[in-house]
Structure formats: C-alpha cells, structure tokens
Motif scaffolding. Structure first.
Motif, PDB file in Angstrom:
ATOM      1  N   GLY A  81       0.775  -1.232   0.000  1.00 15.74           N
ATOM      2  CA  GLY A  81       0.000   0.000   0.000  1.00 15.74           C
ATOM      3  C   GLY A  81       0.801   1.274   0.000  1.00 15.74           C
ATOM      4  N   PHE A  82       2.057   1.255  -0.406  1.00 12.68           N
ATOM      5  CA  PHE A  82       2.897   2.460  -0.459  1.00 12.68           C
ATOM      6  C   PHE A  82       2.660   3.185  -1.783  1.00 12.68           C
ATOM      7  N   ARG A  83       1.444   3.663  -2.004  1.00 17.26           N
ATOM      8  CA  ARG A  83       1.139   4.193  -3.331  1.00 17.26           C
ATOM      9  C   ARG A  83       1.930   5.453  -3.656  1.00 17.26           C
ATOM     10  N   TYR A  84       2.175   6.314  -2.673  1.00 22.25           N
ATOM     11  CA  TYR A  84       2.903   7.530  -2.996  1.00 22.25           C
ATOM     12  C   TYR A  84       4.403   7.294  -3.054  1.00 22.25           C
ATOM     13  N   ARG A  85       4.881   6.208  -2.485  1.00 21.59           N
ATOM     14  CA  ARG A  85       6.276   5.832  -2.721  1.00 21.59           C
ATOM     15  C   ARG A  85       6.457   5.455  -4.191  1.00 21.59           C
ATOM     16  N   VAL A  86       5.405   4.890  -4.789  1.00 24.28           N
ATOM     17  CA  VAL A  86       5.450   4.574  -6.217  1.00 24.28           C
ATOM     18  C   VAL A  86       5.598   5.851  -7.033  1.00 24.28           C
ATOM     19  N   VAL A  87       4.834   6.886  -6.675  1.00 26.63           N
ATOM     20  CA  VAL A  87       4.918   8.156  -7.392  1.00 26.63           C
ATOM     21  C   VAL A  87       6.307   8.761  -7.250  1.00 26.63           C
ATOM     22  N   ILE A  88       6.858   8.744  -6.045  1.00 25.71           N
ATOM     23  CA  ILE A  88       8.212   9.271  -5.829  1.00 25.71           C
ATOM     24  C   ILE A  88       9.212   8.509  -6.692  1.00 25.71           C
ATOM     25  N   LEU A  89       9.099   7.183  -6.695  1.00 23.11           N
ATOM     26  CA  LEU A  89       9.995   6.348  -7.495  1.00 23.11           C
ATOM     27  C   LEU A  89       9.910   6.718  -8.967  1.00 23.11           C
ATOM     28  N   TRP A  90       8.707   6.787  -9.501  1.00 22.62           N
ATOM     29  CA  TRP A  90       8.541   7.058 -10.930  1.00 22.62           C
ATOM     30  C   TRP A  90       9.039   8.449 -11.308  1.00 22.62           C
ATOM     31  N   ILE A  91       8.721   9.458 -10.481  1.00 22.38           N
ATOM     32  CA  ILE A  91       9.173  10.815 -10.789  1.00 22.38           C
ATOM     33  C   ILE A  91      10.696  10.881 -10.767  1.00 22.38           C
ATOM     34  N   ALA A  92      11.307  10.360  -9.708  1.00 18.64           N
ATOM     35  CA  ALA A  92      12.759  10.449  -9.567  1.00 18.64           C
ATOM     36  C   ALA A  92      13.469   9.667 -10.663  1.00 18.64           C
ATOM     37  N   PHE A  93      13.000   8.457 -10.959  1.00 15.39           N
ATOM     38  CA  PHE A  93      13.662   7.612 -11.951  1.00 15.39           C
ATOM     39  C   PHE A  93      13.591   8.236 -13.341  1.00 15.39           C
ATOM     40  N   SER A  94      12.388   8.628 -13.776  1.00 15.90           N
ATOM     41  CA  SER A  94      12.251   9.191 -15.118  1.00 15.90           C
ATOM     42  C   SER A  94      12.989  10.515 -15.239  1.00 15.90           C
ATOM     43  N   MET A  95      12.946  11.325 -14.183  1.00 22.14           N
ATOM     44  CA  MET A  95      13.641  12.604 -14.207  1.00 22.14           C
ATOM     45  C   MET A  95      15.152  12.408 -14.315  1.00 22.14           C
ATOM     46  N   LEU A  96      15.688  11.426 -13.602  1.00 23.76           N
ATOM     47  CA  LEU A  96      17.132  11.173 -13.652  1.00 23.76           C
ATOM     48  C   LEU A  96      17.563  10.755 -15.054  1.00 23.76           C
ATOM     49  N   LEU A  97      16.778   9.917 -15.710  1.00 26.03           N
ATOM     50  CA  LEU A  97      17.139   9.489 -17.060  1.00 26.03           C
ATOM     51  C   LEU A  97      17.224  10.681 -18.009  1.00 26.03           C
TER      52      LEU A  97
END
Length: 459
Positions: A222-238
């Motif tokens: 149920g860590f739904r906003y950890r998913v958002v943090i992961l996706w934002i940080a990962f895509s932004m880094l690329l």
C-alpha cells in the motif's frame, strides 16, 4: 497588473456559469489558480521555463489539490466528506491557501544557495565502481531487512509480492511489528538511482525490470505515494543524464496514466493489504477518477482544522519540531513515549463518527497552522519556498555533475510527499530513508578534485 484583468475575467466566468451556487468560492479558486500558475507563466514568457525546476512540481500539486479538486466538487455538488458537509468551510480555507501561496512564492524569490556555475570548477571526483558496490549493498541490506521483518512479524514473503495474486499473506501476523525493518524497503529507490547513475543498469530491459519489481513491492503493502516518488525520480534522472526534457506528447499521456494508476490503486490497495480478502481489482473509470482525486480531500480536513483551532483546540507550538527527536526512539526503549496528539485532532476536528478512525491528514501548511496559526502558516510556507529555491540553485551550480542530477531528481520526487502530508516528523523520517542514503553514498565514493596545475592557474 495582470491580476486586475484576471479578476475581471474570473468574475465574468462566475457570473455567467456559477449562478450564485458557490460563486464566491469559485471566484477564489480561479484567482488562486492564477496566482499559483503565475511563476510558471513568467518563466515561459521570459524563456527561462524548465520543466525540472522543483517549483513546477509544487505548482502542479497546489493547482491539483487546491484548485482542481475543489472546483470538481463544486461542479458535482459533492461537498460531503466522511459524513460532514464542508460547504461553509471552503471560503476561509481558500483564503488561507492564498496566503500560503503568496508566502511560498515570496520565499522562492529569495536567491538562496550558490549561484549558477559556481561549483563546476570544484567538481569532486567520484568512483563509479565504489558507487555500484554501495548501490548493490543497499539493495542487499533492504532485502535482508524484508526477510527479518517477515520473520519477526510472522508474515509470508508473499506480503511483498501482490498477495491475492501470487500467493496468500500466510502466517498469523501475530509477531511484533518492527517499523524500521519494513521501512527499509524504501532503500530500493535510492539504490536504484545510484546504480543508474553509476552505470550498473545500462539496458532498457534491466531498468524496466528493476522499476517493475520495486513498484510491485510498494503496491503490495500500500505504499502508493512511494510509487509516485519512485517514478518521478527515476524518469527525471534518465532525462537529466541525457541532457533532455520530455516532450509534451510524452509528458501528458504519462501524467494521465500515472493519475489513473494512483486512482485505481486507491481502491485496489485494500485488496492487496488484505491478501485478497477485501476490495477488488476491477477498473471502473468513475471510481478511478474519484480515487485519483480522493487525496485532494486534505483540503477539507485543513478547513475543518481551521474551524476548531484555536477556538476549541489550542495551538501545539513547537511540539511538531520536538517530535523530530522523539519519533526515532523505539517504544520498547521508551514505553511512555508520547503520541503526536495533534494528528488525532485532525480527524476529531471533522466531528463525525466516520472520521474517528479515518487517519485524516492535512497538507504541509496545515501543520504550520497547528503550530502558530496564520503567522506560523505564512512563515512556514515562506521557509518552505526558500528551501525549494535552494535545491534548484544548488543543482544549477553544476548541472553536469551526476550526483547533483541524482539528488535533484530524488528530492524533487520527494517533494510530492512533503507537500501533501503535514506531519514533519514522519516526512523527515521518510527523507532519511529515501534521500539520505543517496547523500551518504555520494559522500563516501567522492573525493575533492585536485587543485589546477600552476600553468593552468596562470593562464
């Protein structure tokens, strides 16, 4: 001067379409939306707009949570939340957000931090091989803590892999819950970014597989906003590594897809948390949109807090700051460890039976209001704006530095959590698990650059 014609235009829209129903509140929403978007509009007009400036994410969150959310509820006549009608609370809440936004942008206007380009000549040398070792070591440590938590808490490892789909929860779950062990799974996010920046995950397939596995783990508990943090940080880094910014044709579908996924997960996480015993996985468009906007209800809880503090509940002063030092102490070492009672007052301020065990939250400035009222809210938002500005100027001091790219990406993603949850101690705790490991690894595998040669210095 643009505020005057904007006010006239908003007034015309309200008079034409609102027909008296929530007209004052609609006007405030439209004016608030214009002020929220103003810095981005200035950036675009002057040709200095950068999608990855942290201000852009803050702007989007404020606009979604405090303009779009209320306007949707006005249009649907949906002012009832957990058994209470909030119609009378919107005007004061919107005025408070207006003060918050003006204070936020005032703080953001302060040029704190190093000037652009000032750190390029002092870039530190770093060892990619050491970074890779530390990144994999952090992954291994997170896995070990997952196993320890499952063992101590009496849970099956299926807990972390979509229970109800790939296996039952298993175990009685009667053992003690050790929060720091399960929170260690948040180390997967900084570990992934470190491995990407150090060149350990080069192929698209390996990167996609890593993001998918981490997403499954976060969704499962149920860590739904950890998913958002992961996706934002990962895509932004690329994109930062490639020196590019996403095109609108990519950004819009990705943003809508993420919104729909989060909305679906708002309903589905009960299914995952209960091992398939409750909830479901059906995709209903109306429910998904409602789920995606459900978290914007923190605006209503903030309005409820404003109605009871300080009339019925006293300000809490520096208690949220003091709790920064209290939260890390395990309760088995301090059985009389106090609870953050102001958090319980959030649900209590709504005053309905449904809200008693809601676990309601407020945005970050809601806690500032809890502390010192309107002055605390204005000052806290001003300092928050200064902090966001410092992050951006710190990155601009040397935008080609891989570590600055990583830390900008992960801190920007983390702003999502910092804005929507007014619980400073928990936000700082999450920062220590999500961001701090990347900082520690950076410091451990870098060394100061050697001084320039004498000939170069005289050139």
């Amino acid at each position: 001067m643009w505020i005057l014609p904007a006010a006239l235009a908003c007034g015309w829209v309200v008079a034409r379409y609102a027909q008296g129903f929530m007209g004052r509140e609609t006007l405030l929403c439209l004016l608030l939306g214009g002020i929220i978007l103003a810095p981005a509009a200035v950036r675009m007009a002057t040709g200095t707009f950068d999608l990855f400036e942290p201000m852009v994410l803050v702007t989007g969150l404020y606009f979604l949570y405090f303009v779009v959310g209320p306007l949707v509820r006005f249009s649907m006549d949906d002012m009832v939340f957990v058994g209470r009608n909030f119609e009378a609370a919107y005007a004061r809440g919107l005025l408070a957000v207006l003060v918050v936004v003006l204070s936020l942008w005032a703080g953001y206007a302060v040029p704190v931090g190093p000037p652009p380009g000032s750190a390029a000549a002092l870039r530190r040398r770093w060892d990619p091989a050491a970074a890779r070792r530390m990144g994999w070591g952090l992954v291994l440590l997170a896995l070990v803590f997952m196993l320890l938590w499952a063992r101590i808490a009496g849970r099956s490892l299926g807990t972390f892999f979509l229970p109800g789909l790939f296996g039952s929860m298993g175990g009685g779950g009667d053992g003690p819950d050790i929060p720091y062990l399960v929170l260690a799974i948040e180390w997967f996010t900084p570990a992934l970014l470190v491995l990407v920046i150090a060149g350990a995950l080069r192929g698209l397939g390996s990167r996609a597989a890593a993001v998918l596995l981490i997403t499954i783990v976060y969704v499962s508990i149920g860590f739904r906003y950890r998913v958002v943090i992961l996706w934002i940080a990962f895509s932004m880094l690329l994109y930062l590594k490639a020196g590019k910014r996403p095109r609108l044709a990519v950004l819009v579908p990705a943003g809508l897809g993420a919104f729909m996924f989060v909305g679906w997960l708002a309903w589905a996480r009960l299914f995952f948390r209960s091992g398939g015993a409750n909830g479901g996985l059906a995709f209903n468009f109306g429910d998904v949109v409602q789920g995606g906007l459900s978290d914007t209800r923190v605006f209503e809880t903030f309005g409820a807090v404003m109605q009871v503090v300080p009339q019925h509940v006293d300000y809490v002063g520096f208690d949220p700051l003091a709790y920064l030092f209290i939260l890390p102490i395990p309760r088995f070492l301090w059985p009389e460890k106090p609870l953050p009672m102001w958090l319980y007052d959030i649900g209590g301020s709504i005053g309905t039976a449904e809200s008693a065990n809601l676990g309601a939250a407020v945005p970050h400035f809601g806690e500032y209001y809890f502390m010192f009222g309107w002055p605390g809210m204005a000052l806290g938002s001003f300092l928050f704006g200064m902090g966001v500005r410092w992050l951006w100027r710190w990155y601009q001091a040397d935008p080609g530095d891989p570590w600055r790219q990583l830390l900008l990406a992960i801190n920007t993603g983390f702003l999502f959590q910092a804005v929507i949850r007014g619980y400073l101690a928990q936000v700082f705790q999450e920062w220590c698990f999500i961001v701090l490991p990347a900082i520690v690894i950076m410091r451990m595998c870098t060394r100061p650059a050697p001084p320039p040669a004498a000939g170069n210095a005289n050139a």
